[in-house]
Design an enzyme around this catalytic site. Sequence first.
Site, mmCIF file in Angstrom:
data_model
loop_
_atom_site.group_PDB
_atom_site.id
_atom_site.type_symbol
_atom_site.label_atom_id
_atom_site.label_comp_id
_atom_site.label_asym_id
_atom_site.label_seq_id
_atom_site.Cartn_x
_atom_site.Cartn_y
_atom_site.Cartn_z
ATOM 1 N N ASP A 29 6.501 -39.210 -6.065
ATOM 2 C CA ASP A 29 6.842 -38.921 -7.466
ATOM 3 C C ASP A 29 8.184 -38.198 -7.547
ATOM 4 O O ASP A 29 8.326 -37.181 -8.222
ATOM 5 C CB ASP A 29 5.745 -38.084 -8.132
ATOM 6 C CG ASP A 29 5.812 -38.146 -9.658
ATOM 7 O OD1 ASP A 29 6.467 -39.077 -10.183
ATOM 8 O OD2 ASP A 29 5.217 -37.275 -10.323
ATOM 9 N N GLY A 59 -1.564 -29.897 -15.402
ATOM 10 C CA GLY A 59 -1.840 -28.723 -16.221
ATOM 11 C C GLY A 59 -0.561 -28.102 -16.730
ATOM 12 O O GLY A 59 0.463 -28.773 -16.864
ATOM 13 N N LEU A 78 6.117 -22.482 -19.259
ATOM 14 C CA LEU A 78 7.380 -22.986 -18.733
ATOM 15 C C LEU A 78 7.448 -24.504 -18.750
ATOM 16 O O LEU A 78 8.533 -25.083 -18.804
ATOM 17 C CB LEU A 78 7.600 -22.496 -17.298
ATOM 18 C CG LEU A 78 7.701 -20.983 -17.098
ATOM 19 C CD1 LEU A 78 7.819 -20.650 -15.620
ATOM 20 C CD2 LEU A 78 8.891 -20.418 -17.858
ATOM 21 N N VAL A 128 2.362 -24.838 -16.583
ATOM 22 C CA VAL A 128 3.013 -23.870 -15.716
ATOM 23 C C VAL A 128 3.445 -22.689 -16.574
ATOM 24 O O VAL A 128 4.077 -22.867 -17.617
ATOM 25 C CB VAL A 128 4.235 -24.473 -14.997
ATOM 26 C CG1 VAL A 128 4.879 -23.447 -14.073
ATOM 27 C CG2 VAL A 128 3.821 -25.705 -14.200
#
Length: 951
Positions: free
Chosen positions: A738, A625, A619, A627
């Site tokens: 963020d 990393g 996704l 998803v």
Amino acid sequence: MTSSSLERSTARAMAARLWLRILCIAVATGGVLQARAQPDLKGFISIDCGIEAKTGYVDDMTTLSYVPDDGFTDGAGTNHNISVEYMTPSISKRYHNLRSFPDGARSCYTLRSLVPGLKYLIRAVFMYGNYDGLNKLPVFDLYIGVDFLTTVNITRPDGAALEEAIVVVPDDFVQVCLVNTGAGTPFISGLDLRPLKSTLYPQVTETQGLSLFGRWNFGPTSNTEIIRYPEDPHDRVWLPWINPTDWAVISTTLTVQHIENDIFEAPSSVMRTAITPRNASANLQFSWEAYTQPKDPVPGYIANFHFAELQLLPSNAVREFRINLNGRPVYNESYKPTYLYTDAIFNRKPFLRYLMYNISINATANSTLPPIINAVEVFSIIPTTSVGTDSHDASAMMEIKAKYEMKKNWVGDPCVPNTLAWDRLTCSYSSSSRPRITSLNMSSSGLTGDISSSFTSLKAVQYLNLSNNNLTGSIPDALSQLPSLTVLDLTGNQLSGSIPYGLLKRIQDGSLDLRYGNNPNLCTNGNSCQLAERKNKLVIYIVVPIVLVVVIVSIAVIFFCLRTRRPGPVSNSIGPQNEKKANAPKNGDQMHSSLPRLENRRFTYQELEMMTNNFQQELGRGGFGCVYDGFLEDHTRVAVKLMFKNSQQGDKEFLAEAQILTRIHHKNLVSMIGYSKDGDNMALVYEYMPEGTLHEHIAENSNRRFLPWRQRLLIALESAQGLEYLHKGCNPPLIHRDVKTTNILLNAMLEAKIADFGLSKAFNQNNDTHVSTNTLVGTPGYVDPEYLMTMQPTTKSDVYSFGIVLLELVTGKSALLKDLDNTSIIQWVEQHLVRGNIEDVVDARMHGDHDINSVWKAIDIALKCTMQESARRPTMTDVVALLQECIELENKCSKYGNMTSHFYTTNSENHHSSYNMYNVDQSTNVIQSDDAFEVRHDIARVSMDIGPVAR
């Protein structure tokens, strides 16, 4: 008429701009035929309904190629000619014949090879002509897709009714459907589709279309002077409106040009004539009567008034006027037409509702010449908010229907409206998502050939019955990937080969009931394909139970070993989190000692593999990393965030995000379902957000659902509420660090949730001046410049980042404009505002569908959030309050505005003194307004009537 060479060059130019996906048409003897019902090189589809298959012709007047309708229907209906007494020379050839639909509740035409998201003009024409000899005038409903367009009410056997709409087509096809209401047999004489530029007709959006009441050309002297293609390259039909008693005509032979960025492009042949009152001191007046019907007894309308000055006026002459509707001004300024240039005054929202609409154009006191008008278009609004079947499901069902030549009532949208849903399928209906097909029973339907791959696109189907047919070939292994499928019945066919491993695995884990008896050629043992039916049964009764026993014992042993190695019990429940346990780990704690204290569900790596089908569908990807898309055992969809094994920073971010997600609970923050710490493999499992990131929706190259301004405001408010909770509501409070559009996720209802807390930091609520750090984190373009200098983030750092997000929502631009050497969006907005026109910064895809005051306020909020000095920025609590005021402005505009506030001219200005922080006039190019609506339209007899006719 233009020359043939000009026609060809116009067609080529249009094709180059709009139609990269359109196939060439085949040339056949006797006319031009469309190969498999494709648009022609201009993007036009022109259908003469009821003529013989494989015939066609070129119309002498328009030079357009008309094709038969057999390639656009599923073979339903019957062809007829009208009665000879009505075949007069004055009527068009396409009215000589028609197709009627005596059977079935709904009959549809499917127009394919379109461009999703583009505006199209769709026109249907009807002439009864007593084709059936019954002299019974029918009444039936007309739909575009799943949206009701109008009730077609044929009032005379020799009258031609024309129904036209302008809509945004969401898919690569559109259906036009006739629905039998029990008041006569539906029929149709012709159907047209014409592509329009996205800049044309700004009143048309994804949520509303226009239904034509009338399009009239003022100034012709004959009622046969109908203007359409090629004079109008968009093939709009302009009917003459003649009143020689009250109106005088002025005209020119010169070309009337379009103004820059013309949003209507009225053709020069229409604009070369105008009317003016015969009595030079009188007002120019015309009117129309509302067309009423049971579904809309008092309709409202919008209008586009087209003007061009056709006389070169001496220096001492002035032509200036105002427009009134039923004695009230519709535009709050006087207006002067421009010499030999088209211009228009138009409204975005309907007039107040009247039974009679009286327009009066009055000269001002300064005017030395009487008023004029060249043309007018009147529309009603079609709400296009009805939600059809999920596009993948709908496309799959249409392919299945075509492959097996199904002759059931499989017409139109499979699920919508639910009263007309297709036979033998079941749909789920949700207010937050499009209908999905959950059950399909095609037992004993005479199916032949192999199992269509389209069945594998029905991702929500739970029950699929293909039994007692004559299906051949092998069973597709892809059927095992249907996440919701619980029953697959293939009994009583001629299938061959072996049962795929994926399906066997689903049988073993108990998630699928596969029925496949009475398939004599089907292999149920990998060693042999010659097994009798007795051996087929042994697989189910002997082999499968043995495998299940082995699997269960293995799982029990593994579980026992894991239990003896773990430092303590782990809860698999999802419930309220223990604040003390969640906050206990310090920065120096080891991962293995911290994670067991998290009280969400813990998954093994093997479970993650099963949930994600071996991490098949990615996704998204970030510094932490990847998803992946996944499903829990109860078919709940989840997102699985798997950390890169070689990411040292990832360890810290993983632990930080896991700890935070276990203790924050707010409707605008993404929720964690569980986590995994299995050796070196670490992952977070959190709620799936089907509409992806905010960035995907507002990016300039986005293929996601378009977000109108009001939806963007709601997303901004919801995001701000999530950040306000982090700063004020949780204990200890957090700085996100963020905030950006890729970290704002949207659920199926387009509700916003803040995500990605790997960089978040807690701070002392009693002293929230800063958090001491020695590293700079964040995303370029969003980082607070004060944090950049001090390395000490504060809650105002999040405020700054949120201000950037808000500017992105307004403009549709990214935080850093790469094509402008990474210019900050703040600098870009300020530079454009100094020029004095706020519309220069507003996302052009919103096509003016917004209240300019709410946009001004949103920009004002964003610029306050992004002040260089953090002390001058508002808090998130302040931002939430300001955004609520912003939404109230938008709501007030749509409910309580006056008649004049939504009228526009294509070159008007409006200066807003309340927002003058740049010390310049901020031209908006709009003059706002309001009026409620809900609507219908009308067209008179195309070839004979003069002016509007009551229906």
